[in-house]
Scaffold this motif. Structure first.
Motif, PDB file in Angstrom:
ATOM      1  N   ASP A  65       0.578  -0.999  -0.768  1.00  0.00           N
ATOM      2  CA  ASP A  65       0.135   0.114  -0.108  1.00  0.00           C
ATOM      3  C   ASP A  65       0.963   1.328  -0.140  1.00  0.00           C
ATOM      4  N   PHE A  66       0.381   2.342  -0.547  1.00  0.00           N
ATOM      5  CA  PHE A  66       1.084   3.622  -1.155  1.00  0.00           C
ATOM      6  C   PHE A  66       1.311   4.565   0.257  1.00  0.00           C
ATOM      7  N   CYS A  67       2.357   5.145   0.551  1.00  0.00           N
ATOM      8  CA  CYS A  67       2.350   6.264   1.772  1.00  0.00           C
ATOM      9  C   CYS A  67       1.482   6.967   2.091  1.00  0.00           C
ATOM     10  N   LYS A  68       0.603   7.329   3.270  1.00  0.00           N
ATOM     11  CA  LYS A  68      -0.584   7.892   2.668  1.00  0.00           C
ATOM     12  C   LYS A  68      -0.160   9.180   3.187  1.00  0.00           C
ATOM     13  N   LYS A  69       0.409   9.613   3.940  1.00  0.00           N
ATOM     14  CA  LYS A  69       0.958  11.058   4.086  1.00  0.00           C
ATOM     15  C   LYS A  69       2.592  11.475   3.354  1.00  0.00           C
ATOM     16  N   LEU A  70       1.211  12.423   2.824  1.00  0.00           N
ATOM     17  CA  LEU A  70       3.179  12.665   1.461  1.00  0.00           C
ATOM     18  C   LEU A  70       2.607  14.057   1.226  1.00  0.00           C
ATOM     19  N   CYS A  71       3.602  15.019   0.653  1.00  0.00           N
ATOM     20  CA  CYS A  71       3.208  16.153   0.029  1.00  0.00           C
ATOM     21  C   CYS A  71       4.025  16.580  -0.579  1.00  0.00           C
ATOM     22  N   GLY A  72       3.760  17.649  -1.268  1.00  0.00           N
ATOM     23  CA  GLY A  72       5.325  18.359  -2.274  1.00  0.00           C
ATOM     24  C   GLY A  72       5.520  20.071  -2.236  1.00  0.00           C
ATOM     25  N   VAL A  73       6.635  19.471  -2.647  1.00  0.00           N
ATOM     26  CA  VAL A  73       6.995  21.478  -1.905  1.00  0.00           C
ATOM     27  C   VAL A  73       7.961  22.086  -3.082  1.00  0.00           C
ATOM     28  N   SER A  74       7.352  23.141  -3.827  1.00  0.00           N
ATOM     29  CA  SER A  74       8.453  23.061  -5.246  1.00  0.00           C
ATOM     30  C   SER A  74       8.861  24.841  -4.771  1.00  0.00           C
ATOM     31  N   ILE A  75       9.932  24.384  -5.218  1.00  0.00           N
ATOM     32  CA  ILE A  75      11.442  25.761  -4.670  1.00  0.00           C
ATOM     33  C   ILE A  75      10.962  26.636  -6.046  1.00  0.00           C
ATOM     34  N   VAL A  76       9.918  28.004  -5.460  1.00  0.00           N
ATOM     35  CA  VAL A  76       9.666  28.562  -6.683  1.00  0.00           C
ATOM     36  C   VAL A  76      11.499  29.460  -7.585  1.00  0.00           C
ATOM     37  N   ARG A  77      10.824  29.658  -9.076  1.00  0.00           N
ATOM     38  CA  ARG A  77       9.738  29.281  -9.735  1.00  0.00           C
ATOM     39  C   ARG A  77      10.015  27.760 -10.887  1.00  0.00           C
ATOM     40  N   SER A  78      11.464  27.212 -10.799  1.00  0.00           N
ATOM     41  CA  SER A  78      11.705  26.047 -11.443  1.00  0.00           C
ATOM     42  C   SER A  78      11.667  25.111 -10.964  1.00  0.00           C
ATOM     43  N   GLY A  79      11.161  24.924  -9.707  1.00  0.00           N
ATOM     44  CA  GLY A  79      10.342  23.138  -9.424  1.00  0.00           C
ATOM     45  C   GLY A  79       9.248  23.163  -9.871  1.00  0.00           C
ATOM     46  N   GLU A  80       8.244  24.405 -10.196  1.00  0.00           N
ATOM     47  CA  GLU A  80       6.878  24.522 -10.679  1.00  0.00           C
ATOM     48  C   GLU A  80       6.899  23.837 -11.446  1.00  0.00           C
ATOM     49  N   SER A  81       8.445  23.569 -12.666  1.00  0.00           N
ATOM     50  CA  SER A  81       7.947  22.716 -13.447  1.00  0.00           C
ATOM     51  C   SER A  81       8.045  20.968 -13.476  1.00  0.00           C
ATOM     52  N   MET A  82       8.438  20.411 -11.989  1.00  0.00           N
ATOM     53  CA  MET A  82       8.069  19.176 -11.646  1.00  0.00           C
ATOM     54  C   MET A  82       6.508  18.682 -11.123  1.00  0.00           C
ATOM     55  N   GLU A  83       5.842  20.103 -10.549  1.00  0.00           N
ATOM     56  CA  GLU A  83       4.777  19.727  -9.874  1.00  0.00           C
ATOM     57  C   GLU A  83       3.996  19.128 -10.885  1.00  0.00           C
ATOM     58  N   ALA A 119       3.859  15.994 -13.337  1.00  0.00           N
ATOM     59  CA  ALA A 119       4.623  15.131 -13.319  1.00  0.00           C
ATOM     60  C   ALA A 119       4.058  14.484 -11.833  1.00  0.00           C
ATOM     61  N   LEU A 120       4.393  15.101 -10.611  1.00  0.00           N
ATOM     62  CA  LEU A 120       3.671  14.878  -9.385  1.00  0.00           C
ATOM     63  C   LEU A 120       2.746  14.533  -9.120  1.00  0.00           C
ATOM     64  N   ARG A 121       1.794  14.910  -9.583  1.00  0.00           N
ATOM     65  CA  ARG A 121      -0.190  14.911  -9.267  1.00  0.00           C
ATOM     66  C   ARG A 121      -0.142  13.754 -10.365  1.00  0.00           C
ATOM     67  N   ALA A 122       0.690  13.557 -12.053  1.00  0.00           N
ATOM     68  CA  ALA A 122       0.224  13.162 -12.255  1.00  0.00           C
ATOM     69  C   ALA A 122       0.259  11.338 -11.187  1.00  0.00           C
ATOM     70  N   CYS A 123       1.341  11.649 -10.873  1.00  0.00           N
ATOM     71  CA  CYS A 123       2.360  10.017 -10.151  1.00  0.00           C
ATOM     72  C   CYS A 123       1.389   9.850  -8.363  1.00  0.00           C
ATOM     73  N   CYS A 124       0.496  10.766  -8.505  1.00  0.00           N
ATOM     74  CA  CYS A 124       0.048  11.084  -6.729  1.00  0.00           C
ATOM     75  C   CYS A 124      -1.184  11.478  -6.867  1.00  0.00           C
ATOM     76  N   LYS A 125      -1.796  11.056  -6.768  1.00  0.00           N
ATOM     77  CA  LYS A 125      -3.684  12.073  -7.273  1.00  0.00           C
ATOM     78  C   LYS A 125      -4.133  12.370  -6.020  1.00  0.00           C
ATOM     79  N   GLY A 126      -4.086  13.683  -6.264  1.00  0.00           N
ATOM     80  CA  GLY A 126      -4.500  14.740  -4.712  1.00  0.00           C
ATOM     81  C   GLY A 126      -4.064  15.359  -3.842  1.00  0.00           C
ATOM     82  N   ILE A 127      -2.277  15.008  -4.127  1.00  0.00           N
ATOM     83  CA  ILE A 127      -1.068  15.306  -3.835  1.00  0.00           C
ATOM     84  C   ILE A 127      -1.831  17.030  -3.392  1.00  0.00           C
TER      85      ILE A 127
END
Length: 370
Positions: free
Chosen positions: A226-244, A246-254
């Motif tokens: 079972d996947f880890c439930k307590k998870l979040c992403g943090v992007s370092i603005v602004r380049s990090g936003e380009s990775m969001e 892909a993260l949303r596509a892998c983790c629904k509703g993160i």
């Protein structure tokens, strides 16, 4: 014929020797006497452990166990006339045979064996080099690939919390495209997104999991995780936003937080803004920044997460390319976090830019470059 060739090779000893070399142990390799057609009983060639092991042989791809030991499989495709000429020269000069016996052996055994066993093994190769040693372009590509792997390997030995996505020529090809200064913005975004998705998937593999049993549509029990439930992403603005994405596509509703850090002068950093989930101290955090240069911005972001109560071992830093200086800076200060990257570059320039790098990533990705 197949049984004859199988019996002619001491595959078990080959596997034993390769296993020892991969464990950084020296081995004594038997020497074969081609004039008397037998193995020398008292003579061996000592081979010391090395960072690069080259295993050469015409039937080296035949056994799957041997293929599984290889990080890169290369098939050198040489013209038949050149192969015959080399065999005549070698067998007459080094093995004391006359031309007539060489040609007889070639026609009766060597060429049929090549057509039946050697040529079909070409399908297992990762790289096929036409024209052999004269193909300098292919050789240069392979040399560069090995040098890159060695650089990654050395850093991963020093910092056990650094993980590099397994390099393939597909990944090298995408890196070649996004590093090209003449690539169009849509193509840069497309291939960057593909690489980012690989980094995110790799990073998610380092999260904790719990065993779980489910019932399949056939009524059978399947034991999985079972996947880890307590998870979040943090992007370092602004380049990090380009990775969001892909993260949303892998983790629904993160949930995804933001950190903005301003560069001051050549080496200083100033925290400007942050917006993080209220319960971030209870979550595993995927920190997003596509380029790790000096490591100063990353350290500022990690310091902030630590002040917000996030345990260091719950932080996974995801980055597309990394400079060795940045890896050393981050991993020395935070040895418990995990750092995942797709490629480690050569270093930093005098202007603290990653070399060979890929320029101002944010401008290139969001189309704001000149």
């Amino acid at each position: 014929m197949l049984s004859f060739f199988t019996d002619a090779f001491d595959t078990e000893q080959l596997l034993e020797c390769m296993g020892q070399l991969k464990r950084a142990l020296p081995v004594n390799v038997p020497i074969y006497d081609f004039k008397n057609h037998r193995r020398c009983s008292e003579r061996f060639r000592k081979v010391n452990a090395s960072d690069v092991i080259i295993l050469e042989g015409i039937l080296v791809f035949h056994d799957q166990r041997v293929r599984n030991l290889m990080d890169m499989k290369i098939f050198v495709d040489t013209d038949a006339d050149i192969r015959l000429a080399r065999r005549i020269r070698r067998d007459t000069v080094e093995r004391g045979r006359d031309v007539s016996s060489v040609l007889d052996q070639y026609g009766r055994f060597v060429k049929p064996a090549f057509d039946d066993f050697v040529l079909p093994s070409k399908k297992y190769a990762d790289v096929i080099i036409p024209r052999g040693g004269d193909n300098h372009v292919a050789i240069d590509l392979i040399v560069q690939h090995i040098r890159t792997k060695l650089g990654m390997h050395d850093l991963c030995k020093v910092f056990r919390n650094v993980f590099v996505v397994q390099s393939t020529f597909q990944i090298r090809g995408m890196h070649t495209l996004i590093r090209d200064r003449d690539i169009t913005t849509p193509d840069f975004v497309f291939y960057s997104d593909r690489l980012i998705r690989l980094v995110v998937e790799h990073g998610l593999g380092h999260l904790p999991f719990t065993e779980k049993q489910i019932i399949t549509p056939t009524g059978s029990v399947y034991t999985g995780v079972d996947f880890c439930k307590k998870l979040c992403g943090v992007s370092i603005v602004r380049s990090g936003e380009s990775m969001e994405n892909a993260l949303r596509a892998c983790c629904k509703g993160i949930k995804i937080g933001k950190i903005l850090i301003h560069r001051v002068g050549d080496n200083g950093q100033q925290l400007i803004y942050h917006k993080l989930p209220m319960d971030i101290d209870e979550r595993h955090v995927l920190l997003l920044d596509p380029v790790l240069g000096t490591g100063n911005s990353a350290n500022q972001a990690i310091d902030l997460l630590r002040r917000k109560g996030v345990a260091e071992e719950r932080i996974i830093f995801l980055t597309l390319i990394s400079a060795p200086e940045g890896i050393q800076c981050v991993c020395t200060r935070f040895p418990k976090l995990k750092l995942v990257t797709s490629e480690i570059d050569t270093g930093l320039s005098e202007e603290f830019r990653v070399i060979p790098g890929l320029g101002e990533y944010g401008d290139r990705y969001f189309g704001t470059d000149n």
